[in-house]
Design a protein around this motif. Structure first.
Motif, short mmCIF file in Angstrom:
data_model
loop_
_atom_site.label_atom_id
_atom_site.label_comp_id
_atom_site.label_asym_id
_atom_site.label_seq_id
_atom_site.Cartn_x
_atom_site.Cartn_y
_atom_site.Cartn_z
N GLY A 97 -49.48 -44.69 -29.03
CA GLY A 97 -48.67 -43.48 -29.23
C GLY A 97 -49.25 -42.59 -30.32
O GLY A 97 -50.13 -42.99 -31.08
N TRP A 98 -48.73 -41.37 -30.35
CA TRP A 98 -49.24 -40.36 -31.29
C TRP A 98 -48.72 -40.54 -32.71
O TRP A 98 -49.11 -39.81 -33.62
CB TRP A 98 -48.78 -38.95 -30.86
N TRP A 99 -47.76 -41.47 -32.90
CA TRP A 99 -46.86 -41.36 -34.06
C TRP A 99 -47.14 -42.33 -35.18
O TRP A 99 -46.34 -42.47 -36.09
CB TRP A 99 -45.42 -41.48 -33.58
N GLY A 100 -48.27 -43.10 -35.11
CA GLY A 100 -48.58 -44.06 -36.18
C GLY A 100 -47.76 -45.34 -36.08
O GLY A 100 -47.12 -45.60 -35.05
N ASP A 101 -47.77 -46.13 -37.16
CA ASP A 101 -47.14 -47.46 -37.13
C ASP A 101 -45.61 -47.39 -37.14
O ASP A 101 -44.95 -48.32 -36.71
CB ASP A 101 -47.59 -48.27 -38.37
N ASN A 102 -45.07 -46.28 -37.64
CA ASN A 102 -43.61 -46.15 -37.78
C ASN A 102 -43.13 -44.87 -37.06
O ASN A 102 -42.87 -43.86 -37.69
CB ASN A 102 -43.24 -46.10 -39.27
N PRO A 103 -43.03 -44.94 -35.74
CA PRO A 103 -42.68 -43.73 -34.96
C PRO A 103 -41.28 -43.23 -35.29
O PRO A 103 -40.44 -43.99 -35.78
CB PRO A 103 -42.76 -44.20 -33.50
N PRO A 104 -41.02 -41.96 -35.02
CA PRO A 104 -39.77 -41.34 -35.44
C PRO A 104 -38.57 -41.66 -34.57
O PRO A 104 -37.49 -41.10 -34.77
CB PRO A 104 -40.08 -39.84 -35.37
N PHE A 105 -38.71 -42.58 -33.61
CA PHE A 105 -37.62 -42.80 -32.66
C PHE A 105 -36.59 -43.81 -33.19
O PHE A 105 -35.39 -43.65 -32.98
CB PHE A 105 -38.18 -43.25 -31.31
N HIS A 106 -37.08 -44.89 -33.84
CA HIS A 106 -36.21 -45.88 -34.46
C HIS A 106 -35.18 -46.43 -33.46
O HIS A 106 -34.01 -46.64 -33.80
CB HIS A 106 -35.51 -45.29 -35.69
N ALA A 107 -35.63 -46.63 -32.24
CA ALA A 107 -34.76 -47.09 -31.16
C ALA A 107 -35.66 -47.42 -29.96
O ALA A 107 -36.85 -47.10 -29.98
CB ALA A 107 -33.76 -45.99 -30.79
N PRO A 108 -35.09 -48.01 -28.92
CA PRO A 108 -35.92 -48.32 -27.74
C PRO A 108 -36.43 -47.05 -27.05
O PRO A 108 -35.66 -46.09 -26.88
CB PRO A 108 -34.98 -49.09 -26.82
N ARG A 117 -47.67 -52.96 -18.59
CA ARG A 117 -48.12 -53.33 -19.94
C ARG A 117 -46.96 -54.02 -20.65
O ARG A 117 -45.79 -53.72 -20.40
CB ARG A 117 -48.51 -52.04 -20.66
N GLU A 118 -47.27 -54.96 -21.53
CA GLU A 118 -46.24 -55.66 -22.29
C GLU A 118 -45.55 -54.69 -23.24
O GLU A 118 -46.18 -53.73 -23.72
CB GLU A 118 -46.88 -56.79 -23.11
N PRO A 119 -44.26 -54.92 -23.56
CA PRO A 119 -43.59 -54.08 -24.54
C PRO A 119 -44.32 -54.11 -25.88
O PRO A 119 -44.99 -55.09 -26.22
CB PRO A 119 -42.20 -54.72 -24.66
N LEU A 120 -44.17 -53.02 -26.62
CA LEU A 120 -44.90 -52.84 -27.87
C LEU A 120 -43.89 -52.55 -28.98
O LEU A 120 -43.25 -51.49 -28.99
CB LEU A 120 -45.87 -51.67 -27.69
N ALA A 121 -43.73 -53.50 -29.90
CA ALA A 121 -42.77 -53.32 -31.00
C ALA A 121 -43.47 -52.69 -32.19
O ALA A 121 -44.51 -53.18 -32.64
CB ALA A 121 -42.17 -54.67 -31.39
N MET A 122 -42.92 -51.61 -32.69
CA MET A 122 -43.49 -50.91 -33.84
C MET A 122 -42.57 -51.10 -35.04
O MET A 122 -41.50 -51.69 -34.95
CB MET A 122 -43.64 -49.41 -33.52
N GLN A 123 -42.98 -50.57 -36.17
CA GLN A 123 -42.13 -50.62 -37.36
C GLN A 123 -40.94 -49.65 -37.20
O GLN A 123 -41.00 -48.70 -36.44
CB GLN A 123 -42.92 -50.22 -38.61
N GLY A 124 -39.88 -49.94 -37.95
CA GLY A 124 -38.76 -49.00 -38.03
C GLY A 124 -37.83 -49.01 -36.84
O GLY A 124 -37.02 -48.10 -36.67
N GLY A 125 -37.96 -50.06 -35.97
CA GLY A 125 -37.00 -50.20 -34.88
C GLY A 125 -37.42 -49.57 -33.57
O GLY A 125 -36.68 -49.64 -32.59
N THR A 126 -38.58 -48.95 -33.52
CA THR A 126 -39.07 -48.38 -32.25
C THR A 126 -39.74 -49.45 -31.42
O THR A 126 -40.63 -50.15 -31.91
CB THR A 126 -40.07 -47.23 -32.50
N THR A 127 -39.31 -49.60 -30.17
CA THR A 127 -40.00 -50.48 -29.22
C THR A 127 -40.35 -49.67 -27.98
O THR A 127 -39.49 -48.99 -27.42
CB THR A 127 -39.11 -51.65 -28.79
N PHE A 128 -41.63 -49.67 -27.60
CA PHE A 128 -42.04 -48.99 -26.37
C PHE A 128 -42.02 -49.99 -25.23
O PHE A 128 -42.71 -51.01 -25.27
CB PHE A 128 -43.46 -48.41 -26.52
#
Lengths: 229, 229
Positions: A97-108, A117-128
């Protein structure tokens, strides 16, 4: 009447109808000149906070609108092009993603793609979560994940057109900026005849942008209301 | 700063960017579904007055906007397609416009066409003059005829695009209606990179339509203002 778990679509568009400029690329993810579409948003306090910078930023009309947009939001849906990384299979070192390690979504976040592709868990509560079985499946998963809150459809244009054509969007807010990009990705294209009607909710003029908000009424609902079925 | 004798462009557009629906014809001059674009205007008191019917009609926000639009107006420019009668030579019994014997302009109208024709004087002060030597000539003639008042650019889309690309429009008001026509004549198309910048003047929300008004600043003016020339 407002239902629970609405699908809300929220996007910034130039006056001539584009949501990105021409020649989108990794260097110009919003196309040439497309960055200017978001000048109004970049400087807002709410935008900075979502991106992890709590220091300063503009308050006022535009900030209020953005706060309202992200209130009561439980999940986001976006297209592969908005998630980024180019088309085709994900490869060995897949794009995050464009948003670095802690994307601004903070939600699924549910990303529509043709490539599993397997789900991708990021910092701050964002999971792609990557969805390969279509827009209705993505909406169903997003609503479940949202736990009674609303779902945001983030874009881009092609995904929005699919959801519009399928009559799945409940509310749409378009932030119209006074730019003529002259080319790029059109928000409204190839829609054909739609079984939807728009009801204006409100118009708000902010500095450098006008916010147009609509409820989308499906023809089935209209028929029901008029007793035609 | 407002100059004398402005060229003002005024048009109604669907949210998805169309000023007429698909398949324009003599039977459907505004294309299929295109009539609905103007529902907000047909019922106004000012609109009825201009069309010779002084009895009744809506007052209020939309009526005020239309009155403002037609105030201080000395001449109108339009394209052949808006004047109507189909493409090609005028023939033996030439088309006299969509508007009957007493058109709502009550002032000189300049019609851009490839086919020469004698001026046509109608009742109520409307005279149609047919201009075959291009948009700049039409503007020059219209400004002279307007006698210090403004000139209105009425449309259609193709003519508006030519004037926009040439940087000749001073003010633009777009009446955005909450419709998705899904096809037809796009207001903004094939513009490419323009040497103009839009400055919002005001946004007004009326029943069934949102009025977006912009001043158009030419790049030459911008350079002059910044001391770059």
């Amino acid at each position: 009447m407002r239902k629970d778990e609405q699908l809300r679509f929220n996007i910034t568009m130039s006056l001539d109808g584009y949501v990105a400029g021409p020649n989108q690329s990794v260097k110009h993810p919003l196309g040439e000149g497309g960055d200017r579409l978001h000048d109004w948003a970049f400087k807002l306090k709410s935008f900075r906070e979502m991106h992890g910078d709590g220091s300063g930023g503009e308050t006022g009309t535009n900030d209020d609108i953005v706060r309202e947009t992200f209130a009561n939001l439980g999940a986001t849906i976006m297209g592969r092009n908005m998630f980024g990384g180019g088309p085709g299979p994900w490869g060995k070192d897949p794009w995050k993603g464009w948003w670095g390690d802690n994307p601004p979504f903070h939600a699924p976040v549910f990303v529509l793609t043709h490539h599993a592709r397997e789900p991708l868990a990021m910092q701050g509560g964002t999971t792609f979560t990557f969805v390969t079985d279509g827009i209705e499946s993505a909406l169903k998963q997003a609503k479940k994940a949202a736990g009674g809150k609303d779902v945001m459809l983030g874009g881009g244009a092609k995904v929005a057109q699919q959801y519009l054509a399928a009559g799945l969007i409940d509310e749409m807010e378009i932030h119209v900026v006074p730019l003529l990009l002259g080319g790029g990705a059109r928000l409204f294209d190839d829609l054909g005849r739609l079984g939807v009607r728009l009801e204006p909710i409100r118009t708000v003029e902010g500095p450098g942008v006008t916010h147009l908000k609509y409820r989308i009424v499906k023809e089935a609902d209209l028929a029901l209301a008029s007793g035609a079925v």
